[in-house]
Scaffold this active site. Sequence first.
Site, mmCIF file in Angstrom:
data_model
loop_
_atom_site.group_PDB
_atom_site.id
_atom_site.type_symbol
_atom_site.label_atom_id
_atom_site.label_comp_id
_atom_site.label_asym_id
_atom_site.label_seq_id
_atom_site.Cartn_x
_atom_site.Cartn_y
_atom_site.Cartn_z
ATOM 1 C CG ASP A 245 -1.747 -1.272 1.308
ATOM 2 O OD1 ASP A 245 -2.315 -1.674 0.277
ATOM 3 O OD2 ASP A 245 -1.763 -1.886 2.386
ATOM 4 C CE LYS B 245 3.084 -2.666 -4.446
ATOM 5 N NZ LYS B 245 2.710 -2.421 -3.060
ATOM 6 N N GLY C 1 -4.355 -4.839 -4.533
ATOM 7 C CA GLY C 1 -5.451 -4.066 -5.083
ATOM 8 C C GLY C 1 -5.016 -2.635 -5.263
ATOM 9 C CG HIS C 2 -3.159 -0.226 -8.197
ATOM 10 N ND1 HIS C 2 -3.118 0.974 -8.837
ATOM 11 C CD2 HIS C 2 -2.778 -1.148 -9.069
ATOM 12 C CE1 HIS C 2 -2.729 0.759 -10.065
ATOM 13 N NE2 HIS C 2 -2.507 -0.500 -10.235
ATOM 14 C CD GLN D 195 0.999 -9.163 -2.488
ATOM 15 O OE1 GLN D 195 1.688 -9.827 -3.241
ATOM 16 N NE2 GLN D 195 -0.251 -8.888 -2.742
#
Length: 421
Positions: A14, A17, A41-42, A221
């Site tokens: 988080d 990235k 998740g982004h 990650q």
Amino acid sequence: MKKVQVVLGLNYGDEGKGKVSTFLAGNSDIALRCTGGNNAGHTVEFNGEKIVFHLIPSGILNNIDAVIGNGVVIDPKVLFEEIEVLSKHNVDLSKLHISTRAHLIFPYHIVEDKLQEMLKGDDKVGTTARGIGPCYMDKANRIGLRVIDMYSDDFERKLRRNIDNKNKVFQLFGLDKLDENKIVSDYLEYRDKMKPYVMDTVSFLHDAMDLEKSIICEGAQATMLDMDLGDYPMVTSSNPTIGGIQTGSGLGAGDITDIYGVCKAYASRVGEGPFITEQNNEIGDTIRELGHEYGATTKRPRRCGWIDLVALKYAVRVNGVTGLALNHLDTIGKLGKAKLCVGYKLNGKIYTEYSDDILGHESELELEYKELDTNFEIAGLRNYNVLPEEAKKYVEVIESHLGIPVKFIGTGPDNDDMIIR
Ligand code: IMP
């Protein structure tokens, strides 16, 4: 010009990235994911709507090739949900390529993930419950089923064998059996739907490099969640560090030209495990609210704290980071004052570099902090030269401790709110 640029998280995930990857994708021919699965998740703004990516490299929005590499674990249900959203936005999905060697997540992995967490009791990891760990366990146990296996005559037999064995275990723990026939028929359907995307991505990437094409590898990650180099056992079940980029894609070590490490001007973590600079207090709460620190995948509130330059130095070393992306500098500017951890003291010894000596002693550490004034408003600024001195000082202290240049600075939530140096 041929370039292989890698974007890696340096803390606990988080870090933002996606923002740097999206920017670099603008000048790349191929976007690549190498590790993890839909635990990541982004969110990206596209056509005025928010699109959340869990599996497909977000670079596909730039109309470039998007590769899901062999190191990724794929939940086909999630994959097709993402494909559906992208089709609605008229994204060209003929550019999506999925490795024949990528492993598949099955519903039993999700049940196992939850079961294993429950059995760990107070030692639970706080996983995303997406079946990631159990899928990688089956891979290591050589009973995993890969994308390519779906097209073999043996697929149904092997899948039924796995479901049957897993069901026996579930029953031992008083859980319901999974519906074997339903899983088999769902995956036979996925097999047909996935076919147009499946290919030998290792050859595809190398052939592309031979043609001088550029690749952006979107890390998932982060370093401290790496199962070898992170805070084991409070880690994910893959290698989100630079080694995972290679094994998860088939790229050679010498192919990689730039390694960008991403961190925030503070730190955050979701899930359990040590977090040395955590501020489990009003400061942490303030950072969470100012930085909107809630998980994109699980919506969990993130634990927040100060930037840890000791742990970051380690992350820079083990990944061979060549340039830093520092996000949320605007957020730290709203705090008025901020601390940067520059040393850990244990039994009278000061550590300015992360060391295995501290493993298991995290709660005994006395922390040495450098305090800086951070009272600045830089929202949306795009030029380093116009930054207030306090903001520049924050960047320079980080550069001097880590010994690498800060190349990207996040100044706001939008993808364009970034300074490039
Ligand atoms: P798993 O990857 O679901 O097995 O979860 C293992 C640990 O990694 C947990 O602490 C998760 O919260 C954390 N984790 C996994 N993926 C991410 C991510 O993309 N961002 C932040 N933390 C993550």
